[in-house]
Scaffold this motif. Structure first.
Motif, mmCIF file in Angstrom:
data_model
loop_
_atom_site.group_PDB
_atom_site.id
_atom_site.type_symbol
_atom_site.label_atom_id
_atom_site.label_comp_id
_atom_site.label_asym_id
_atom_site.label_seq_id
_atom_site.Cartn_x
_atom_site.Cartn_y
_atom_site.Cartn_z
ATOM 1 N N VAL A 207 47.732 32.179 36.809
ATOM 2 C CA VAL A 207 47.080 31.139 37.604
ATOM 3 C C VAL A 207 45.576 31.295 37.422
ATOM 4 C CG1 VAL A 207 46.887 30.048 39.862
ATOM 5 C CG2 VAL A 207 48.912 31.413 39.314
ATOM 6 N N LEU A 208 44.923 30.228 37.006
ATOM 7 C CA LEU A 208 43.470 30.209 36.912
ATOM 8 C C LEU A 208 42.951 29.444 38.124
ATOM 9 C CD1 LEU A 208 43.027 29.483 33.092
ATOM 10 C CD2 LEU A 208 43.153 31.687 34.273
ATOM 11 N N LYS A 209 42.467 30.195 39.116
ATOM 12 C CA LYS A 209 42.067 29.612 40.390
ATOM 13 C C LYS A 209 40.566 29.320 40.412
ATOM 14 C CE LYS A 209 43.656 31.661 44.034
ATOM 15 N NZ LYS A 209 44.470 30.568 44.603
ATOM 16 N N PRO A 210 40.150 28.262 41.076
ATOM 17 C CA PRO A 210 38.715 28.035 41.260
ATOM 18 C C PRO A 210 38.105 29.209 42.030
ATOM 19 C CG PRO A 210 39.978 26.081 41.851
ATOM 20 C CD PRO A 210 40.967 27.183 41.670
ATOM 21 N N ALA A 211 37.023 29.758 41.526
ATOM 22 C CA ALA A 211 36.384 30.907 42.173
ATOM 23 C C ALA A 211 35.623 30.456 43.414
ATOM 24 C CB ALA A 211 35.449 31.610 41.196
ATOM 25 N N THR A 212 35.772 31.234 44.498
ATOM 26 C CA THR A 212 35.088 30.940 45.759
ATOM 27 C C THR A 212 33.825 31.781 45.875
ATOM 28 O OG1 THR A 212 37.214 30.472 46.822
ATOM 29 C CG2 THR A 212 35.328 30.903 48.267
ATOM 30 N N PHE A 213 32.719 31.128 46.230
ATOM 31 C CA PHE A 213 31.439 31.834 46.331
ATOM 32 C C PHE A 213 30.903 31.782 47.762
ATOM 33 C CE2 PHE A 213 31.894 30.734 41.926
ATOM 34 C CZ PHE A 213 31.368 31.824 41.235
ATOM 35 N N ILE A 214 30.394 32.918 48.229
ATOM 36 C CA ILE A 214 29.729 33.002 49.528
ATOM 37 C C ILE A 214 28.303 33.490 49.280
ATOM 38 C CG2 ILE A 214 29.710 34.078 51.795
ATOM 39 C CD1 ILE A 214 32.218 32.618 51.707
ATOM 40 N N HIS A 215 27.312 32.674 49.661
ATOM 41 C CA HIS A 215 25.896 33.008 49.434
ATOM 42 C C HIS A 215 25.640 33.367 47.963
ATOM 43 C CE1 HIS A 215 25.503 32.912 53.730
ATOM 44 N NE2 HIS A 215 26.311 33.936 53.896
ATOM 45 N N GLY A 216 26.264 32.599 47.074
ATOM 46 C CA GLY A 216 26.041 32.783 45.647
ATOM 47 C C GLY A 216 26.819 33.911 45.011
ATOM 48 N N GLN A 217 27.657 34.628 45.810
ATOM 49 C CA GLN A 217 28.443 35.734 45.280
ATOM 50 C C GLN A 217 29.929 35.402 45.349
ATOM 51 O OE1 GLN A 217 27.196 38.630 43.949
ATOM 52 N NE2 GLN A 217 25.151 37.745 44.209
ATOM 53 N N TRP A 218 30.647 35.821 44.299
ATOM 54 C CA TRP A 218 32.095 35.591 44.301
ATOM 55 C C TRP A 218 32.735 36.394 45.425
ATOM 56 C CZ3 TRP A 218 36.099 39.203 42.568
ATOM 57 C CH2 TRP A 218 37.378 38.657 42.664
ATOM 58 N N ASP A 219 33.637 35.728 46.174
ATOM 59 C CA ASP A 219 34.243 36.347 47.353
ATOM 60 C C ASP A 219 35.679 36.776 47.055
ATOM 61 O OD1 ASP A 219 34.814 37.192 49.906
ATOM 62 O OD2 ASP A 219 35.182 35.176 50.691
ATOM 63 N N CYS A 220 35.875 38.080 46.842
ATOM 64 C CA CYS A 220 37.216 38.616 46.593
ATOM 65 C C CYS A 220 38.104 38.508 47.826
ATOM 66 C CB CYS A 220 37.107 40.077 46.147
ATOM 67 S SG CYS A 220 38.687 40.940 45.983
ATOM 68 N N ASN A 221 37.497 38.623 49.016
ATOM 69 C CA ASN A 221 38.279 38.623 50.256
ATOM 70 C C ASN A 221 39.022 37.311 50.464
ATOM 71 O OD1 ASN A 221 37.467 41.234 50.994
ATOM 72 N ND2 ASN A 221 35.550 40.454 51.863
ATOM 73 N N ASP A 222 38.399 36.208 50.068
ATOM 74 C CA ASP A 222 39.050 34.906 50.226
ATOM 75 C C ASP A 222 40.312 34.834 49.370
ATOM 76 O OD1 ASP A 222 38.917 32.046 51.243
ATOM 77 O OD2 ASP A 222 38.938 31.697 49.080
#
Length: 378
Positions: A207-222
Motif C-alpha cells: 500500500v502506497l499511502k499519502p504521507a501525513t505531515f505535522i508542522h512540515g514533518q512526516w507523522d509516523c504516529n498518524d
C-alpha cells in the motif's frame, strides 16, 4: 469494436429465460447463434438476425414467414446496442403477439448485462494496469520518462509524497483465500483515501499511502493509529494471521522505492526477531533494520566477531548481561546498581570483556562497536 462473447451470451439467455420462460437465442454481430436455451442451435446462422442487423431494426417472424428463413423459428428478434454500437441480436422464440409485450424488457435486460460486464472488465483492466505500474514503481530508483508517461495515463501523481506499507499473510494450515485477499484490498481502498494498492505476490500486498505531515514533518504516529484501526477491522473478518510493516518516508527521486525497501527490511526483521508481534514500525526498529543488510557482508562479520567471542567465553551469561547494562546506563554507578553488584565487581567484568573482545567498552567507539555486534547477533 465491442464483441459479444459466448459466455456472456449464455448468461443473457439464462437470466432472461428465468424471467419469461420462453426460449432465448443470442446472435453475434455476424448473425451466428452463440447463446441459446437449446444447445443444439449454437453455431447455426440465424437468417432473421441477419435481417435485423442489416436493417438495424426489429424483425418479427410468424409461423408462416419462418418457413422461408433458414434456422429460424417464430418469434421476435431485436438488435442489441451498447453505447450506440450494434453488438448482436437477441431473439425470443414464440408467437410474436405474445412475445411483443415483454420484448423491450428482454432487450433492455440483455443490454444492461452487456454494459455491466463491459464496466466490470474495464475496472479489472484498469486495476491490472495500476498494479503493474505500482509493482514497477516500487522497484524503480529513478522516475524516468517511461514511468512518468505511464503514471500520467493512469492519472497517478508520482510527485505526491507517499509512504509504503507492506502486508503479509502468515503461512498457516489454512492459507488465505483469494476472496480474503480481495476483502483486505477493499478495506484498504474504501473509504477512499487515495491509497495505491497492489497485490505483489500470493501472500503480500503493498500500500502506497499519502504521507501525513505535522508542522512540515512526516507523522509516523498518524500512520501507526491507522494500522491499529486496520487490525481492528480485520478482526471483524477473522483475519488475524497477518503482519503489517510501516516503512520510512523519503523524498526526492526514487523515494517510493526506498520507502518500500525500508518496509521490506522492517518486516523481515520483525518476523525473525519479534514473531509474537504483528505490527512492525521502521521508526521503532530503525537501528537493527539499518544494520540488517550487513548480516551477509564481511563488514558485518567483522563487527559481529568480538561479540561472538564474548558469548563463547561467557559460560553463565554474566558478561553479556553486564555489557547490555553498559549500553543502557551512562554511569558505572547506575550500571552496577541495576545489576545489584558492587562497582569493583563491575570493574572486574569490564576488564574481562576488554580482554576477551580486544575492545575497550569504556570508550565511546568501543562501546558502539560492541553494541553493533550485539544488534547483529539478534
Amino acid at each position: 469494436m465491442l464483441l459479444l462473447e459466448n459466455n456472456l451470451a449464455q448468461q443473457i439467455v439464462n437470466r432472461t429465460m428465468k424471467i419469461i420462460g420462453n426460449n432465448i437465442n443470442v446472435m453475434s454481430h455476424r448473425g451466428v447463434i452463440i447463446g441459446s436455451g437449446d444447445p443444439l442451435r449454437i453455431g447455426q446462422t440465424h437468417d432473421a438476425a441477419l435481417l435485423a442487423l442489416q436493417h438495424s431494426t426489429t424483425i418479427e417472424v410468424t409461423k408462416e414467414s419462418s418457413l422461408t428463413l433458414k434456422g429460424v423459428l417464430p418469434g421476435i428478434n431485436l438488435v442489441l446496442q451498447v453505447n450506440g454500437q450494434v453488438i448482436g441480436v437477441v431473439g425470443i422464440t414464440g408467437d410474436p403477439d405474445e412475445c411483443r409485450k415483454y420484448a423491450d424488457l428482454v432487450k433492455m435486460t440483455a443490454e444492461m448485462i452487456v454494459e455491466h460486464a463491459g464496466l466490470t472488465e474495464q475496472l479489472q483492466w484498469d486495476r491490472r494496469h495500476r498494479e503493474e505500474f505500482i509493482t514497477s514503481w516500487i522497484n524503480t530508483q529513478t522516475n524516468d520518462a517511461k514511468l512518468l508517461g505511464w503514471a500520467k495515463k493512469l492519472d497517478i501523481d508520482i510527485s505526491a509524497p507517499r509512504i509504503a506499507v507492506l502486508i503479509r499473510f502468515r503461512e498457516t494450515h489454512q492459507p488465505i483465500s483469494l476472496q480474503g485477499v480481495r476483502k483486505i484490498v477493499e478495506l484498504l481502498e474504501y473509504p477512499i483515501r487515495d491509497n495505491l494498492v497492489a497485490v505483489v505476490s500470493l501472500n503480500e500486498i503493498v500500500v502506497l499511502k499519502p504521507a501525513t505531515f505535522i508542522h512540515g514533518q512526516w507523522d509516523c504516529n498518524d500512520e501507526n493509529r491507522r494500522i491499529d484501526l486496520l487490525f481492528s477491522r480485520l478482526k471483524e473478518y477473522d483475519m488475524t494471521d497477518i503482519d503489517i510493516a510501516l516503512g520510512h518516508y523519503f523524498d526526492g527521486e526514487g523515494s517510493v522505492a526506498r520507502s518500500y525497501e525500508s518496509a521490506q527490511l522492517t518486516l523481515e526483521w520483525g518476523l525473525t526477531h519479534q514473531p509474537q508481534k504483528h505490527k512492525h514500525l521502521y521508526e521503532d526498529l530503525r537501528l537493527p533494520v539499518l544494520l540488517s543488510p550487513l548480516h551477509q557482508s564481511w563488514q558485518g562479520q567483522q563487527l559481529h566477531q568480538p561479540y561472538q567471542l564474548l558469548i563463547q567465553e561467557d559460560k553463565n551469561g554474566q558478561l553479556v548481561k553486564t555489557l547490555v547494562a553498559l549500553f543502557q546506563y551512562r554511569s558505572l554507578t547506575e550500571c552496577a546498581n541495576s545489576l545489584y553488584i558492587h562497582r569493583n565487581t563491575l570493574r572486574y567484568r569490564i576488564n574481562r570483556i576488554r580482554n576477551i573482545t580486544k575492545i575497550d567498552p569504556e570508550t565511546i567507539g568501543g562501546l558502539l562497536e560492541l553494541h553493533l555486534g550485539y544488534l547483529l547477533e539478534r
